[in-house]
Design an enzyme around this catalytic site. Structure first.
Site, PDB file in Angstrom:
ATOM      1  N   VAL A 160     -13.646  -1.850   1.992  1.00 26.68           N
ATOM      2  CA  VAL A 160     -14.357  -1.506   0.761  1.00 26.68           C
ATOM      3  C   VAL A 160     -13.941  -2.406  -0.400  1.00 26.68           C
ATOM      4  O   VAL A 160     -14.778  -2.989  -1.090  1.00 26.68           O
ATOM      5  CB  VAL A 160     -14.111  -0.023   0.386  1.00 26.68           C
ATOM      6  CG1 VAL A 160     -14.755   0.311  -0.956  1.00 26.68           C
ATOM      7  CG2 VAL A 160     -14.645   0.885   1.477  1.00 26.68           C
ATOM      8  N   ARG A 212      -1.458  -9.084   3.814  1.00 29.29           N
ATOM      9  CA  ARG A 212      -2.891  -9.096   3.494  1.00 29.29           C
ATOM     10  C   ARG A 212      -3.167 -10.037   2.327  1.00 29.29           C
ATOM     11  O   ARG A 212      -4.150 -10.797   2.344  1.00 29.29           O
ATOM     12  CB  ARG A 212      -3.349  -7.673   3.157  1.00 29.29           C
ATOM     13  CG  ARG A 212      -4.802  -7.529   2.721  1.00 29.29           C
ATOM     14  CD  ARG A 212      -5.761  -7.946   3.797  1.00 29.29           C
ATOM     15  NE  ARG A 212      -7.127  -7.511   3.495  1.00 29.29           N
ATOM     16  CZ  ARG A 212      -8.211  -8.032   4.050  1.00 29.29           C
ATOM     17  NH1 ARG A 212      -8.101  -9.015   4.933  1.00 29.29           N
ATOM     18  NH2 ARG A 212      -9.418  -7.581   3.743  1.00 29.29           N
ATOM     19  N   THR A 256      -8.496   7.250   2.691  1.00 26.76           N
ATOM     20  CA  THR A 256      -8.202   8.682   2.627  1.00 26.76           C
ATOM     21  C   THR A 256      -8.428   9.251   4.031  1.00 26.76           C
ATOM     22  O   THR A 256      -9.510   9.753   4.336  1.00 26.76           O
ATOM     23  CB  THR A 256      -9.102   9.400   1.600  1.00 26.76           C
ATOM     24  OG1 THR A 256     -10.453   8.913   1.731  1.00 26.76           O
ATOM     25  CG2 THR A 256      -8.625   9.161   0.191  1.00 26.76           C
ATOM     26  N   CYS A 285     -15.765   7.253   7.867  1.00 26.87           N
ATOM     27  CA  CYS A 285     -16.631   8.107   7.051  1.00 26.87           C
ATOM     28  C   CYS A 285     -17.187   9.297   7.825  1.00 26.87           C
ATOM     29  O   CYS A 285     -16.853  10.440   7.550  1.00 26.87           O
ATOM     30  CB  CYS A 285     -17.775   7.285   6.463  1.00 26.87           C
ATOM     31  SG  CYS A 285     -17.247   6.137   5.177  1.00 26.87           S
TER      32      CYS A 285
END
Length: 430
Positions: A16, A39, A94, A269
């Protein structure tokens, strides 16, 4: 539209955050922040293991930062670098814990970190998936405690749920309409204006942060329930000896039939958001029967596939203990490396419990990450013959494989969970 010079820090550079940072970097002064130094080093070298970044755009916006003051993108894992920015966009994961309850620790740690650099007038926008109320009930108190500032007086918040579809090169960030919201009317306008400056598909300004949070939860819960319906049909039709896809193809000739197909439901999701919504509902004294029953069906599909494969092996005369199986695919969806909440692991574990020796091959997933997260060593390529072959993910490469070479004789079983392969070469499918 105001000419306010946004200084944006994107917190979390995964599926994202990175596309968001790149797009904002085309117009504004943007810092891509992640606590993972590896990263950061990867991105500074112009690489992206998620394959979500447009590498040409990444190079352009990082070069722009070097050439044009007040615009472009840079990366850092240094907390002190955040203090120069005024708009913070939080895109950390999350996930769920082992009890399928929301795990807010990554979100709350990121929030506490921001609280320590928060200044008067700053804006914190959350994109991470949460349950309705989480931003203002869970995150804001942490921001206030760490900063010593007062919400909606000294600092402000917004919520704009992410709609990234990993692996999709058509419906990309700017082409998907964005829901926005803010903690006051003026802030809602400011958040909406910010996203409208990069989202060509437009925005939808929700009346409150809670409404925006709820919209994210239900858009994925709805898809989860639709898939659970066809998965349950697959369980029923299997007992009847009817091919589920034949039924769906026939039903889909009606103009208003929604053509969902059965399969494993994973990812960050669809397999997660319904549990966030259910958690909040149960906290308020209501048990959401429909949402949780859909989750139960979808969570059990991997076990069903493994059991079906074992039954087919027995039918063909195989001794189960010691039989060799090849699972094709480990990512949660086709043609992308994302393994988050992959339900392929359920097939693998169930087959291992039956006593099969199981190899897993996925040309897209990172062998290092799969080993770290699941303890499974991916095969570099299938190099022997198998008694059972399970197509778990519809990667494009799997369509062209020579299944005759992989089968351990005519008695081998090929099972297709995605109705992806030529029907003539499979022994069973969902």
């Amino acid at each position: 539209m105001t000419s306010m010079p946004y200084k944006i820090a994107v917190i979390g550079l995964g599926y994202v955050g990175l596309p968001l940072a790149i797009e904002f970097g085309k117009k504004y002064d943007v810092l891509g922040f992640d606590i993972d130094q590896h990263r950061i080093s990867e991105l500074q070298a112009g690489n992206d293991h998620t394959h979500e970044a447009d590498l040409e755009a990444l190079f352009t916006v990082t070069q722009k930062r070097r050439e044009v003051e007040g615009a472009g993108l840079c990366f850092s894992a240094d907390l002190s670098s955040l203090s120069a920015y005024t708009t913070y966009i939080v895109t950390v994961p999350t996930p769920l814990n082992q009890f399928k309850a929301p795990d807010l620790q990554p979100l709350l740690r990121a929030t506490a970190m921001l609280g320590r650099v928060l200044k008067k007038g700053d804006l914190v926008i959350y994109e991470s998936t949460v349950y309705p109320g989480c931003t203002e009930e869970d995150c804001v108190p942490v921001l206030e405690q760490e900063s010593g500032l007062q919400y909606n007086v000294d600092f402000f918040c917004g919520y704009s749920p992410e709609r990234i579809n990993p692996g999709d090169k058509v419906n990309t960030l700017t082409k998907i309409k964005k829901v926005t919201s803010g903690s006051t009317g003026a802030i809602a306008n400011r958040v909406d204006e910010l996203y409208r400056s990069i989202i060509t598909a437009g925005t939808h300004k929700a009346p409150s942060i809670r409404v925006a949070e709820a919209s994210k939860a239900i858009e994925n819960a709805q898809r989860d329930l639709n898939i659970s319906f066809v998965n349950e049909l697959a369980l029923i039709f299997d007992r009847m000896g009817i091919d589920t896809m034949d039924v769906i193809e026939a039903a889909a000739t009606k103009w208003n039939f929604l053509k969902y197909t059965p399969g494993l439901v994973g990812g960050h999701c669809i397999g997660v958001d319904p549990y966030y919504l259910a958690h909040k509902a149960e906290a308020l004294g209501y048990r959401p029967e429909v949402i949780l029953s859909g989750r139960k069906v979808n969570d059990n599909m991997g076990m069903f596939v493994a059991n079906k494969v074992v039954k087919l092996l027995i039918k063909k005369g195989h001794k189960i203990d010691g039989s060799r199986a090849l699972v094709l695919g480990f990512a949660f969806k086709e043609n992308c490396p994302d393994i988050r909440n992959s339900r392929v692991i359920d097939i693998y574990r169930e087959l291992v419990q039956f006593g099969l020796s199981v190899d897993v091959y996925d040309p897209h997933a990172s062998a290092v990450i799969v080993k770290k997260e699941y303890g499974i060593t991916l095969k570099e390529k299938p190099d022997q013959r198998y008694d059972a072959i399970i197509l778990a993910v519809a990667h494009r490469e799997f369509r062209e494989m020579d299944y005759a070479e992989l089968r351990n004789g005519a008695a081998a079983v090929v099972f297709d969970t995605k109705s992806f392969l030529d029907r003539q070469i499979v022994d069973g499918r969902l």
